[in-house]
Design a protein around this motif. Structure first.
Motif, short mmCIF file in Angstrom:
data_model
loop_
_atom_site.label_atom_id
_atom_site.label_comp_id
_atom_site.label_asym_id
_atom_site.label_seq_id
_atom_site.Cartn_x
_atom_site.Cartn_y
_atom_site.Cartn_z
N MET A 119 0.84 -1.18 0.00
CA MET A 119 0.00 0.00 0.00
C MET A 119 0.88 1.24 0.00
SD MET A 119 -2.86 1.16 2.80
CE MET A 119 -4.07 0.00 2.24
N PRO A 120 0.59 2.23 -0.86
CA PRO A 120 1.41 3.46 -0.90
C PRO A 120 1.47 4.16 0.46
CG PRO A 120 -0.12 3.41 -2.74
CD PRO A 120 -0.50 2.27 -1.82
N TYR A 121 2.56 4.85 0.67
CA TYR A 121 2.79 5.56 1.92
C TYR A 121 3.40 6.91 1.59
CZ TYR A 121 3.77 5.93 6.91
OH TYR A 121 3.77 6.31 8.23
N VAL A 122 3.04 7.94 2.35
CA VAL A 122 3.52 9.29 2.09
C VAL A 122 4.02 9.93 3.38
CG1 VAL A 122 2.79 11.63 1.43
CG2 VAL A 122 1.95 9.68 0.15
N ASP A 123 5.17 10.59 3.30
CA ASP A 123 5.61 11.50 4.35
C ASP A 123 5.18 12.89 3.92
OD1 ASP A 123 6.88 9.84 6.19
OD2 ASP A 123 8.82 9.96 5.19
N GLY A 124 4.47 13.60 4.78
CA GLY A 124 4.02 14.95 4.47
C GLY A 124 4.69 15.97 5.39
N PHE A 125 4.91 17.18 4.85
CA PHE A 125 5.60 18.24 5.59
C PHE A 125 4.96 19.59 5.29
CE2 PHE A 125 8.55 15.06 4.12
CZ PHE A 125 9.37 14.79 5.20
N ILE A 126 4.93 20.46 6.27
CA ILE A 126 4.73 21.88 6.01
C ILE A 126 5.78 22.64 6.82
CG2 ILE A 126 2.29 21.76 5.39
CD1 ILE A 126 1.63 23.00 8.09
N VAL A 127 6.26 23.72 6.23
CA VAL A 127 7.31 24.50 6.87
C VAL A 127 7.17 25.97 6.44
CG1 VAL A 127 9.03 24.08 5.06
CG2 VAL A 127 9.80 24.56 7.36
N ALA A 128 7.54 26.87 7.31
CA ALA A 128 7.57 28.30 6.98
C ALA A 128 8.97 28.64 6.50
CB ALA A 128 7.23 29.14 8.21
N VAL A 129 9.06 29.28 5.34
CA VAL A 129 10.35 29.66 4.78
C VAL A 129 10.36 31.17 4.55
CG1 VAL A 129 11.91 29.41 2.80
CG2 VAL A 129 10.63 27.43 3.63
N TYR A 180 6.20 6.70 -1.23
CA TYR A 180 6.91 5.43 -1.16
C TYR A 180 5.95 4.29 -1.51
CZ TYR A 180 9.68 8.42 1.91
OH TYR A 180 10.39 9.47 2.44
N LYS A 181 6.49 3.10 -1.77
CA LYS A 181 5.67 1.91 -2.05
C LYS A 181 4.90 1.47 -0.81
CE LYS A 181 8.79 0.09 -5.54
NZ LYS A 181 9.76 -0.98 -5.86
N SER A 182 5.53 1.63 0.36
CA SER A 182 4.95 1.14 1.61
C SER A 182 5.65 1.80 2.79
CB SER A 182 5.13 -0.37 1.71
OG SER A 182 6.52 -0.69 1.81
N ARG A 183 5.12 1.59 3.97
CA ARG A 183 5.77 2.10 5.19
C ARG A 183 7.14 1.44 5.36
NH1 ARG A 183 4.86 3.63 10.84
NH2 ARG A 183 6.98 3.88 11.55
N ALA A 184 7.21 0.14 5.11
CA ALA A 184 8.48 -0.58 5.26
C ALA A 184 9.53 -0.01 4.30
CB ALA A 184 8.28 -2.08 5.01
#
Length: 119
Positions: A1-11, A73-77
């Motif tokens: 199952m697909p997996y995503v790391d998400g981010f928000i940041v102030a620049v 990513y393809k997965s969490r692993a």
């Protein structure tokens, strides 16, 4: 199952060119180590909400903008394996120092997400 790391940041707006350079380098390293996709987006229509919003989440200052990012990513692993390789990559060593990044890492919000809906 697909997996995503998400981010928000102030620049800081004055640091956008440096952030883009850093982000481009990071994206190449993540992709080389197996990430499927690496995206960074700069706020264009992001308003301050009454209770919550992207600007409120990162404690946005007047001279800053919000960056919204994700890595797929393809997965969490697979994500865990890729991130271990990325964190050990010598090309990013200098970027791990909070004094050398073009933003305040203390106000970065990030997390990992598994897929819920795909239409």
């Amino acid at each position: 199952m697909p997996y995503v790391d998400g981010f928000i940041v102030a620049v800081p707006k004055k640091n956008l060119a440096a952030y883009r350079k850093m982000s481009t380098k990071c994206g190449k390293v993540w992709r080389e180590h197996g990430a499927l996709d690496y995206r960074e987006w700069v706020a264009e229509d992001v308003k301050v909400g009454k209770l919550t919003s992207f600007p409120r989440a990162v404690k946005l200052k007047p001279n800053e903008t919000v960056i919204f990012s994700w890595i797929t990513y393809k997965s969490r692993a697979q994500r865990d394996k890729v991130n271990a390789k990325v964190m050990a990559d010598p090309r990013l060593k200098n970027m791990m120092d909070p004094k050398s990044v073009p933003f305040d890492g203390k106000r970065m919000i990030y997390g990992g997400f598994e897929s819920l809906v795909k239409v």
